[in-house]
Design an enzyme around this catalytic site. Structure first.
Site, PDB file in Angstrom:
ATOM      1  N   SER A 130       0.789  -1.229   0.000  1.00  0.00           N
ATOM      2  CA  SER A 130       0.000   0.000   0.000  1.00  0.00           C
ATOM      3  C   SER A 130       0.821   1.278   0.000  1.00  0.00           C
ATOM      4  O   SER A 130       0.339   2.314  -0.453  1.00  0.00           O
ATOM      5  CB  SER A 130      -0.943   0.004   1.206  1.00  0.00           C
ATOM      6  OG  SER A 130      -0.215  -0.064   2.417  1.00  0.00           O
ATOM      7  N   HIS A 152      -5.364  -3.652  -2.593  1.00  0.00           N
ATOM      8  CA  HIS A 152      -5.028  -2.654  -3.603  1.00  0.00           C
ATOM      9  C   HIS A 152      -4.861  -3.252  -5.003  1.00  0.00           C
ATOM     10  O   HIS A 152      -4.516  -2.531  -5.938  1.00  0.00           O
ATOM     11  CB  HIS A 152      -3.750  -1.923  -3.198  1.00  0.00           C
ATOM     12  CG  HIS A 152      -3.894  -1.128  -1.942  1.00  0.00           C
ATOM     13  ND1 HIS A 152      -4.327   0.176  -1.917  1.00  0.00           N
ATOM     14  CD2 HIS A 152      -3.690  -1.472  -0.638  1.00  0.00           C
ATOM     15  CE1 HIS A 152      -4.371   0.610  -0.668  1.00  0.00           C
ATOM     16  NE2 HIS A 152      -3.990  -0.377   0.130  1.00  0.00           N
ATOM     17  N   LYS A 182     -11.895   0.343  -1.833  1.00  0.00           N
ATOM     18  CA  LYS A 182     -10.912   0.943  -2.729  1.00  0.00           C
ATOM     19  C   LYS A 182     -11.456   0.924  -4.167  1.00  0.00           C
ATOM     20  O   LYS A 182     -12.241   1.776  -4.526  1.00  0.00           O
ATOM     21  CB  LYS A 182      -9.576   0.233  -2.564  1.00  0.00           C
ATOM     22  CG  LYS A 182      -9.051   0.443  -1.125  1.00  0.00           C
ATOM     23  CD  LYS A 182      -7.797  -0.290  -0.827  1.00  0.00           C
ATOM     24  CE  LYS A 182      -7.289   0.046   0.566  1.00  0.00           C
ATOM     25  NZ  LYS A 182      -8.198  -0.396   1.674  1.00  0.00           N
TER      26      LYS A 182
END
Length: 390
Positions: free
Chosen positions: A177, A205, A237
């Site tokens: 990240s 992610h 996300k």
């Protein structure tokens, strides 16, 4: 107590590590209003630009009108709605796994899964740059906790070979990240198979961004359920919503339902969030142009930063960190960008190691080329100011 608290806060300020919250007064988008000021933002994890998508919002509102705002209870009491169940089934099909299980947050998913799978007498191995939730999960599990150098497969293999525990769990981020680089998941899967270890990947992610269809690192490296038995993803996300899930075999999911305390003893996600996430999942799979545009913006940004001579970290993902070094300089650079109406967060210890403070630039499919160019122009001015000061 007050004296100790005041000392801690004073120390943070002196070390340029004090953190402050800003008040967001608009929806997540490239252009936001924060503390009454308008900014062009490059710090959101809304990688595909779905957080404020009209269809996602419409699904949320419609479900809230039907189910209400809160879920009312945990999944195992009376909080597991039809929307939750449908989302779990659709995520299972998307990931190519038997089943998935929803958690209220990614942090809770990681703590719950690790503590359900290993304990005293077992061994857990984690990358040094793993997310805090993975590290905390490993430390709290009671298993023998070992860390290996970032993406150092050879060192991990030596540690696995020396371990005598019957149960061995290897845990990594799919996309790290703060650095934006990928774990060598295909190699990890190979050595885990050789040493009879289980592999868990937090792909918070990667989902939505990597792979032809947005399936994340599992699709990127073409790994099936046997090769990658514990797959974690978040909805906050690329999906643009909230929550997290674990994907794996039927036996894994049933075991987590019985043993994962952070699943059993917490309120379920609001059904409206699950309904909105179902629409995000559809858009993620059908609107391939979002990933294509995102890749083009990443290339444009990297080419521009390299021309400026700024130390850009090796990343092909929307996370594009510019290495600064000390926390004071990182804060100063972030403030100078903010003065030009551009929001880029300074990442400092303890989130990253001492001496590796950075500007964490994140790109979204919702950004335009002109907006990326505006950021590059602001960075160019920052470089000129820095050169003059020296």
């Amino acid at each position: 107590m007050k004296q100790w608290l005041d000392e801690q806060l004073s120390q943070r300020r002196a070390q340029h590590l004090y953190r402050s919250r800003r008040e967001l007064q608009s929806a997540q988008a490239p252009e936001v209003t924060i503390d009454g000021q308008n900014f062009l933002a490059f710090c959101s994890n809304d990688y595909l630009g779905l957080a404020n998508h009209p269809q996602v919002v419409e699904a949320f509102v419609a479900a809230a009108k039907h189910y209400g705002v809160g879920s009312g209870a945990s999944h195992l009491v009376c909080g597991h709605s039809r929307e939750h169940h449908a989302l779990e089934q659709e995520l299972a099909a998307f990931t190519g796994r038997d089943r998935t299980l929803l958690f209220s947050t990614g942090f809770m998913a990681n703590l719950g899964v690790i503590n359900a799978l290993v304990g005293a007498g077992d061994s857990i191995f984690e990358d040094k740059l793993n997310h805090a939730s993975l590290l905390d999960g490993g430390l709290s599990s009671g298993a023998k906790f070992q860390r290996f150098l970032h993406n150092d497969v050879a060192q991990l293999e030596r540690k696995l070979a020396a371990a005598e525990a019957q149960k061995k769990l290897v845990v990594v981020d799919g996309v790290f990240s703060m650095d934006g680089d990928l774990a060598p998941v295909h190699e990890l899967a190979r050595i885990c198979d050789q040493h009879r270890a289980w592999l868990m990947v937090d792909d918070a992610h990667g989902f939505g961004v990597l792979g032809k269809n947005g399936g994340g690192v599992a699709e990127h490296f073409n790994l099936n359920q046997d090769q990658l038995p514990v797959l974690m993803g978040t909805l906050g996300k690329s999906f643009g919503t909230f929550g997290a899930f674990i994907a794996g075999s039927d036996a894994l999911i049933e075991t987590l339902i019985q043993l994962a305390r952070t699943y059993i003893y917490t309120t379920a996600l609001p059904p409206a969030v699950a309904a909105a996430s179902r629409v995000s999942l559809q858009l993620l799979q059908t609107e391939h142009w979002r990933r294509e545009k995102l890749r083009a913006l990443i290339q444009r940004f990297r080419a521009g930063v390299e021309q400026l001579g700024l130390p850009l970290m090796a990343s092909s993902t929307p996370i594009q960190p510019i290495m600064v070094g000390d926390a004071e300089t990182a804060l100063a650079w972030s403030s100078q960008l903010a003065a030009q109406g551009i929001l880029v967060t300074a990442i400092r210890p303890p989130t990253v190691a001492a001496g590796s403070a950075r500007l964490r630039v994140t790109l979204s499919a919702a950004h335009t080329e002109a907006q990326v160019d505006r950021l590059l122009d602001a960075l160019s001015q920052l470089v000129r100011k820095t050169d003059c000061a020296e």
